[in-house]
Every structure is written in C-alpha cells, then in structure tokens.
Write a protein that holds these residues in place. Structure first.
Motif, PDB file in Angstrom:
ATOM      1  N   GLY A 240       1.155  -1.334   0.278  1.00 36.34           N
ATOM      2  CA  GLY A 240       0.175   0.059  -0.074  1.00 36.34           C
ATOM      3  C   GLY A 240       1.317   1.443   0.077  1.00 36.34           C
ATOM      4  O   GLY A 240       0.040   2.087  -0.006  1.00 36.34           O
ATOM      5  N   GLN A 241       2.302   1.255  -0.368  1.00 34.43           N
ATOM      6  CA  GLN A 241       3.322   2.229  -0.262  1.00 34.43           C
ATOM      7  C   GLN A 241       3.538   2.558  -1.864  1.00 34.43           C
ATOM      8  O   GLN A 241       4.208   1.122  -2.363  1.00 34.43           O
ATOM      9  CB  GLN A 241       4.017   2.246   0.998  1.00 34.43           C
ATOM     10  CG  GLN A 241       3.164   2.151   2.038  1.00 34.43           C
ATOM     11  CD  GLN A 241       4.196   2.562   3.589  1.00 34.43           C
ATOM     12  OE1 GLN A 241       5.397   2.029   3.370  1.00 34.43           O
ATOM     13  NE2 GLN A 241       4.502   3.592   4.555  1.00 34.43           N
ATOM     14  N   VAL A 242       4.275   3.360  -1.821  1.00 28.96           N
ATOM     15  CA  VAL A 242       4.536   3.620  -3.265  1.00 28.96           C
ATOM     16  C   VAL A 242       6.074   4.266  -2.888  1.00 28.96           C
ATOM     17  O   VAL A 242       6.390   5.518  -2.728  1.00 28.96           O
ATOM     18  CB  VAL A 242       3.332   4.535  -4.108  1.00 28.96           C
ATOM     19  CG1 VAL A 242       3.655   5.861  -3.637  1.00 28.96           C
ATOM     20  CG2 VAL A 242       3.958   4.453  -5.345  1.00 28.96           C
ATOM     21  N   TRP A 315       5.407   6.112   0.193  1.00 27.76           N
ATOM     22  CA  TRP A 315       4.431   6.772   0.735  1.00 27.76           C
ATOM     23  C   TRP A 315       3.204   6.296   0.836  1.00 27.76           C
ATOM     24  O   TRP A 315       3.489   5.957   0.220  1.00 27.76           O
ATOM     25  CB  TRP A 315       4.562   8.203  -0.077  1.00 27.76           C
ATOM     26  CG  TRP A 315       4.435   9.438   0.345  1.00 27.76           C
ATOM     27  CD1 TRP A 315       2.965   9.877   0.098  1.00 27.76           C
ATOM     28  CD2 TRP A 315       4.644  10.640   1.079  1.00 27.76           C
ATOM     29  NE1 TRP A 315       2.402  11.081   0.991  1.00 27.76           N
ATOM     30  CE2 TRP A 315       3.704  11.854   2.062  1.00 27.76           C
ATOM     31  CE3 TRP A 315       6.297  10.992   1.805  1.00 27.76           C
ATOM     32  CZ2 TRP A 315       3.999  12.843   2.422  1.00 27.76           C
ATOM     33  CZ3 TRP A 315       6.643  11.984   1.855  1.00 27.76           C
ATOM     34  CH2 TRP A 315       4.798  12.715   2.362  1.00 27.76           C
ATOM     35  N   PRO A 316       2.078   6.132   1.069  1.00 27.26           N
ATOM     36  CA  PRO A 316       1.145   5.991   1.499  1.00 27.26           C
ATOM     37  C   PRO A 316       0.700   6.372   0.381  1.00 27.26           C
ATOM     38  O   PRO A 316       0.565   7.078  -0.491  1.00 27.26           O
ATOM     39  CB  PRO A 316       0.189   6.355   2.715  1.00 27.26           C
ATOM     40  CG  PRO A 316       1.543   7.050   3.751  1.00 27.26           C
ATOM     41  CD  PRO A 316       2.347   7.232   2.984  1.00 27.26           C
ATOM     42  N   ALA A 317       0.041   5.455  -0.553  1.00 23.45           N
ATOM     43  CA  ALA A 317       0.092   5.702  -1.961  1.00 23.45           C
ATOM     44  C   ALA A 317      -1.655   5.989  -1.610  1.00 23.45           C
ATOM     45  O   ALA A 317      -1.715   6.806  -2.533  1.00 23.45           O
ATOM     46  CB  ALA A 317      -0.550   3.546  -2.765  1.00 23.45           C
ATOM     47  N   ASP A 318      -2.264   5.861  -0.843  1.00 25.16           N
ATOM     48  CA  ASP A 318      -4.036   6.908  -0.919  1.00 25.16           C
ATOM     49  C   ASP A 318      -3.414   8.198  -0.315  1.00 25.16           C
ATOM     50  O   ASP A 318      -4.711   8.330   0.116  1.00 25.16           O
ATOM     51  CB  ASP A 318      -5.369   6.061  -0.593  1.00 25.16           C
ATOM     52  CG  ASP A 318      -4.386   6.032   1.384  1.00 25.16           C
ATOM     53  OD1 ASP A 318      -3.490   6.455   1.602  1.00 25.16           O
ATOM     54  OD2 ASP A 318      -5.295   5.326   2.282  1.00 25.16           O
ATOM     55  N   ALA A 323       2.210  14.466  -0.249  1.00 25.47           N
ATOM     56  CA  ALA A 323       4.379  14.386  -0.518  1.00 25.47           C
ATOM     57  C   ALA A 323       4.276  16.035  -1.622  1.00 25.47           C
ATOM     58  O   ALA A 323       5.350  15.550  -1.910  1.00 25.47           O
ATOM     59  CB  ALA A 323       3.813  13.165  -1.536  1.00 25.47           C
ATOM     60  N   GLY A 324       3.088  16.251  -1.949  1.00 26.26           N
ATOM     61  CA  GLY A 324       3.654  17.968  -2.866  1.00 26.26           C
ATOM     62  C   GLY A 324       4.463  17.590  -4.334  1.00 26.26           C
ATOM     63  O   GLY A 324       5.410  18.575  -4.651  1.00 26.26           O
ATOM     64  N   LEU A 325       3.584  16.677  -4.975  1.00 25.59           N
ATOM     65  CA  LEU A 325       4.473  16.261  -6.460  1.00 25.59           C
ATOM     66  C   LEU A 325       4.521  16.939  -7.218  1.00 25.59           C
ATOM     67  O   LEU A 325       3.927  17.728  -7.504  1.00 25.59           O
ATOM     68  CB  LEU A 325       3.941  14.626  -6.206  1.00 25.59           C
ATOM     69  CG  LEU A 325       3.722  13.182  -5.800  1.00 25.59           C
ATOM     70  CD1 LEU A 325       3.675  12.039  -6.808  1.00 25.59           C
ATOM     71  CD2 LEU A 325       5.388  12.957  -5.570  1.00 25.59           C
ATOM     72  N   PRO A 326       5.455  16.989  -7.903  1.00 24.05           N
ATOM     73  CA  PRO A 326       4.709  18.016  -9.316  1.00 24.05           C
ATOM     74  C   PRO A 326       3.877  17.578  -9.952  1.00 24.05           C
ATOM     75  O   PRO A 326       3.474  16.779 -10.010  1.00 24.05           O
ATOM     76  CB  PRO A 326       6.637  18.472  -9.534  1.00 24.05           C
ATOM     77  CG  PRO A 326       7.226  17.973  -8.969  1.00 24.05           C
ATOM     78  CD  PRO A 326       6.629  16.477  -8.067  1.00 24.05           C
TER      79      PRO A 326
END
Length: 341
Positions: A240-242, A315-318, A323-326
């Motif tokens: 469940g984490q990526v 990081w938790p996928a849900d 996470a502040g991804l671009p």
C-alpha cells in the motif's frame, strides 16, 4: 501621449481587484514581504492559481523570518503546482538573506541584489512596497503599452522599447497604484483577444485603438514547434505504499519529490531504465505534459517491490496529495490509480 496617469488612477480607485497581497488604492504601502512573495509566485502563473497558495504560505510562514527558518523540503512540497521550482529554491535563499539583513532593501537597485529577484521583480517591489518610481512591465503592462504606442516591433525584441515607453508614462505620484492599475487594466479591459476598448479609460490616448487595430498589438513572432520527448514513470508499490525519490537539486523540478522515471529522451523509452528489477506491467495509454521548452509523453509502468532494497522514500499510496508532487507526477499518479482501480 500626455498624462494618462490621472484617468487610469481614477479608474483603478473604482475598479481595483481585491488581492490578499495588496493594499487598497491610495492606502499605505503594502507589506514588502507579501509583495515580494506574490511577485515570485506570479511569475509565469495566474492570479487564480496563486491566490490559494499565497494564503496558505502566509498562514504557514507569516513573515520573512518565519520563511527563512522553514524546512526546505517542506517548502518545496508546499510550492507544488506553481511550477518553475527553481523559484522555490531562490525563495528560501532570498528569505535568509533578508532575514539576516533585518529588512528588504527599499530601492530597485538594492532589490536586484537579492537571490531570484530580477529586473521586473525588483521594479515591482520597489514601486508597490516602497513607492519608488519604477518602470514595471509584466505581460499585461506590455500589452497595454504596446497598444498605447502601437509598437510594431515583434516580441520579445520589443521589450526594451516597451519598457522605455512605460517609463515615459509612469508618474512620480502613486507609482505603486499606477503599476497595479496597469496590471488590472490588462487583465480586465485590455485583454489579449477582444479587448473592451470602449470601456477603457485610456482609449482617447491609445494609438492602436484610434487605428482600429488593438488586437494587432503586441506583435508576436511565429511560434516554433516544441521538441517532443518521451519517458517512463515507474510506480513501485509495497504493502500500500509507493516509492518516491528526490530529484537532483539542480535542473528541471530540482529537489522535488517525484515518482521514479527514466531519462526523458527523443526516442520512446525501454524498461531497462527501471529503478529495480520487477514484474513491470505497462499500462495502456500515456500521460502528456507541456513544459516551457518541450513536450513530454510518459509511458506508465507498475510493479511490486518484492523485498528489493531501493533508494527512496515509501509513501502511502492513498495520501500522495500530501507529498507535494510536481504537476506532471501528480497527473501520472492519478492516471495510474485510475487505470489500476
């Protein structure tokens, strides 16, 4: 050209946009911290996109001293969605310089010495925050001035001519309000297409309007085709984490959390670029994103970690929103989750 400041300021007094970084027309000058922060955020970004980010930033970091003490990774995550991530790195560098000095420089020349503060930003802060007469030219102002003077030289070569023309009409009285009035006029009235010339307070002085050619200015060069690049985004999951990685500190999207990706090249990618050996499955379709200088098409691969040791951060996928991804990686993550659901 005559004195255009009076009719423009009269219009601004009645129609100024209420923005969280501004003082109302004719009121005491705005907080230099808020002016500086908004101007950095607004570079290549719309007011609509900046407003909620600005309000979040000043709630979280209400002063330049607070921003100077911020954790860089936390700030970069908060910046996600505004693009041009080098600005975020310069933001904290500038905050630290100002915090150490105790205050912002109060002149255009002094402001030019700060990290990430170029000619336009220094002029804007000097005029709006400190009342210094300065020729401030953003995209809205450039359009208004190009039409007022019917400047036929194509952009971007015309910018020096436009800046010089702006200087001739910028008043010593209320220069900050004048700057913001020009910006608001370009946003609300003197728009790129179908300008509302009949409602414009400056139509009597506008050379392009008199000739019935407002939309012909500013003159823009033919757009060059953007090169196409290709890449693969790898979604590696474990319980469940990526897996997320931190991009190199310099370069495009530098220092940001991201999904692993192979190189972005002129040819479609191969799975040899994967971060680990896994049972990679290629998902149907791709995700497209347009950067300033190129177009990017990303293939999507998903796999299971299967106990492999990998460098990065799980990081938790849900909860990837936190996470502040671009934007490009947030788009890819959303598409992967949609297709895999």
């Amino acid at each position: 050209m005559g004195n255009i400041a009076r009719p423009l300021l009269d219009w601004y007094d009645a129609h100024a946009r209420a923005l969280p970084w501004r003082s109302p027309p004719g009121r005491p000058r705005a907080d230099p911290y808020r002016v500086w922060l908004s101007e950095i955020m607004l570079q290549q970004t719309t007011v609509a996109a900046v407003r909620p980010k600005f309000e979040m930033f000043v709630a979280r970091w209400p002063s330049v001293a607070a921003l100077a003490a911020a954790d860089e990774a936390e700030l970069m995550a908060a910046w996600a969605g505004l693009g041009y991530y080098a600005r975020a790195r310069n933001l904290i560098a500038c905050a630290r310089v100002v915090a150490e000095a105790g205050a912002f420089p109060e002149t255009e020349a002094g402001l030019r010495g700060l990290p990430g503060v170029g000619a336009y930003t220094a002029a804007a802060i000097a005029a709006i925050a400190f009342g210094e007469r300065a020729a401030v030219v953003d995209a809205n102002v450039a359009r208004v001035v190009a039409r007022l003077f019917a400047i036929s030289q194509p952009l971007p070569g015309a910018m020096e001519t436009i800046r010089a023309a702006t200087d001739t009409i910028t008043p010593a009285d209320r220069p900050g309000d004048f700057v913001q009035a020009m910006m608001d006029l370009g946003s609300a009235i003197c728009t790129p297409r179908k300008p509302a010339c009949l409602a414009c307070p400056l139509n009597a002085a506008c050379t392009a309007y008199a000739a019935g050619m407002a939309e012909a200015y500013p003159v823009k060069p033919a757009k060059a085709a953007k090169p196409q690049r290709y890449g693969t985004i790898f979604w590696l999951e474990d319980a469940g984490q990526v897996l997320l990685v931190r991009r190199p500190p310099k370069g495009l999207l530098g220092g940001m959390r991201a999904l692993p990706t192979g190189p972005w090249a002129a040819a479609p990618p191969v799975l040899e670029d994967a971060p680990v050996r896994s049972n990679w499955e290629m998902l149907p379709g791709t995700v497209a994103h347009v950067f300033t200088h190129f177009r990017l098409e990303l293939a999507l691969a998903v796999g299971q970690a299967r106990g492999h040791a990998v460098a990065g951060e799980w990081w938790p996928a849900d909860d990837l929103e936190s996470a502040g991804l671009p934007t490009v990686f947030a788009k890819a993550a959303a598409e992967i989750r949609r297709v895999s659901a």
